[in-house]
Design an enzyme around this catalytic site. Sequence first.
Site, short mmCIF file in Angstrom:
data_model
loop_
_atom_site.label_atom_id
_atom_site.label_comp_id
_atom_site.label_asym_id
_atom_site.label_seq_id
_atom_site.Cartn_x
_atom_site.Cartn_y
_atom_site.Cartn_z
N ASP A 41 0.77 -1.24 -0.18
CA ASP A 41 0.02 0.05 -0.03
C ASP A 41 0.77 1.18 0.12
O ASP A 41 1.81 1.25 0.27
CB ASP A 41 -0.98 -0.02 1.29
CG ASP A 41 -2.02 0.90 1.25
OD1 ASP A 41 -2.08 1.61 0.18
OD2 ASP A 41 -2.60 1.24 1.94
N HIS A 58 3.38 3.45 -8.98
CA HIS A 58 3.17 2.03 -9.08
C HIS A 58 4.59 1.47 -9.99
O HIS A 58 4.80 0.18 -9.54
CB HIS A 58 2.03 1.66 -10.07
CG HIS A 58 0.56 1.97 -9.39
ND1 HIS A 58 0.45 1.65 -8.09
CD2 HIS A 58 -0.42 2.68 -9.99
CE1 HIS A 58 -0.89 2.08 -7.70
NE2 HIS A 58 -1.23 2.88 -8.66
N SER A 86 -6.94 -5.51 -6.18
CA SER A 86 -7.93 -6.15 -5.48
C SER A 86 -9.51 -6.00 -6.35
O SER A 86 -9.52 -5.21 -7.55
CB SER A 86 -8.14 -5.41 -4.34
OG SER A 86 -8.99 -4.20 -4.42
N LEU A 152 10.62 -20.96 -4.30
CA LEU A 152 9.47 -20.22 -4.01
C LEU A 152 8.29 -19.94 -4.86
O LEU A 152 8.48 -20.03 -6.12
CB LEU A 152 10.30 -18.58 -3.87
CG LEU A 152 9.25 -17.51 -3.73
CD1 LEU A 152 8.94 -17.46 -2.18
CD2 LEU A 152 9.80 -16.22 -3.92
C1 FPP Z 1 -1.92 0.13 -3.46
O1 FPP Z 1 -1.19 1.63 -3.38
C2 FPP Z 1 -1.00 -0.61 -4.56
C3 FPP Z 1 -1.89 -1.09 -5.47
C4 FPP Z 1 -3.28 -0.96 -5.66
C5 FPP Z 1 -1.19 -1.71 -6.67
C6 FPP Z 1 0.14 -2.36 -6.20
C7 FPP Z 1 0.71 -2.95 -7.49
C8 FPP Z 1 2.17 -3.14 -7.56
C9 FPP Z 1 3.26 -2.43 -6.50
C10 FPP Z 1 2.73 -3.65 -8.71
C11 FPP Z 1 2.15 -4.92 -9.14
C12 FPP Z 1 3.20 -5.91 -9.51
C13 FPP Z 1 2.93 -6.95 -10.44
C14 FPP Z 1 3.95 -7.86 -10.78
C15 FPP Z 1 1.65 -7.13 -11.10
P1 FPP Z 1 -2.46 2.74 -3.61
O2 FPP Z 1 -2.45 3.08 -4.94
O3 FPP Z 1 -3.59 2.22 -2.83
O4 FPP Z 1 -1.79 3.80 -2.60
P2 FPP Z 1 -2.53 5.09 -1.94
O5 FPP Z 1 -3.25 4.33 -0.76
O6 FPP Z 1 -1.26 5.64 -1.29
O7 FPP Z 1 -3.26 5.49 -2.79
#
Ligand code: FPP
Length: 261
Positions: A41, A58, A86, A152
Amino acid sequence: MIQTLKQWLTGYTEDTKPKDEDRLHALKKGPIPRHVAVIMDGNGRWAKKRGLPRIAGHREGMKTVREIVRAADDLGIQSLTLYSFSTENWKRPKEEVEYLMKLPEEFLKTDLEDLKRRNVRVKMLGQEEDLPPHTQRAMRTFQEETKENTGLTLNLALNYGSRTEIVMALKRIIEDVETGKMDKDEVDEQTVDRYLYTAGQPDPDLIIRTSGEIRISNFMLWQLAYSELWFTEVAWPDFNRELFYQAIMDYQQRSRRYGAV
Ligand code: FPP
């Protein structure tokens, strides 16, 4: 001698700082969680703080993904689950969703060879059919190319929602009871385990959430019954191997009693 802030905070100087192999060796003397699951997050907030668009967070978060996969593999962890998208994330702006849906292809291009060298098996947890075709293709290639690997297991939770996972499991159990494949009286906790996306894998021993939120957000609700929870204020793009080791060290200090005294 003038100490840098980092030396003052860690108590180490460059000469006394334990090398990574020493830290790994020390950590491996304690119990290593079999399964670590991470709610990644804070990408958006990380970007906003720097005056950048959310997708920049991201993009930076992908570097952390690579670092943590390698750290988990180096520690000999059996399963690492990363909550990547999600079932609720579809509500985000279209451009952000499109960007997130491109990340599996990106990751495939940049990391497949390294993951194969490390004997990592990639699995997808989530409803594949709702993903755009190019994302489905990337996830299938990942799973196909790594299916014989025995190291893994890297679970990418994509279009994942724990309640949906449980509902899907229930539907399949009911179907198998109705078609006579299984007797209703045989259904127990192990049966449910076998019908979840995580079938065959241990429940998470440790769940990590970054960026200061203290909640579970529809993540592995069945599997977390006895998980240890670890939270940090650090946003996912700033999370790193050192902090991951810290989480494991803290886990090693916890006394797990599973309801006993
Ligand atoms: C939450 O931060 C993060 C996500 C919803 C996406 C996370 C995805 C990645 C780090 C990369 C995924 C990797 C692969 C290989 C598929 P947020 O955007 O909700 O942050 P905020 O709460 O600060 O808005």
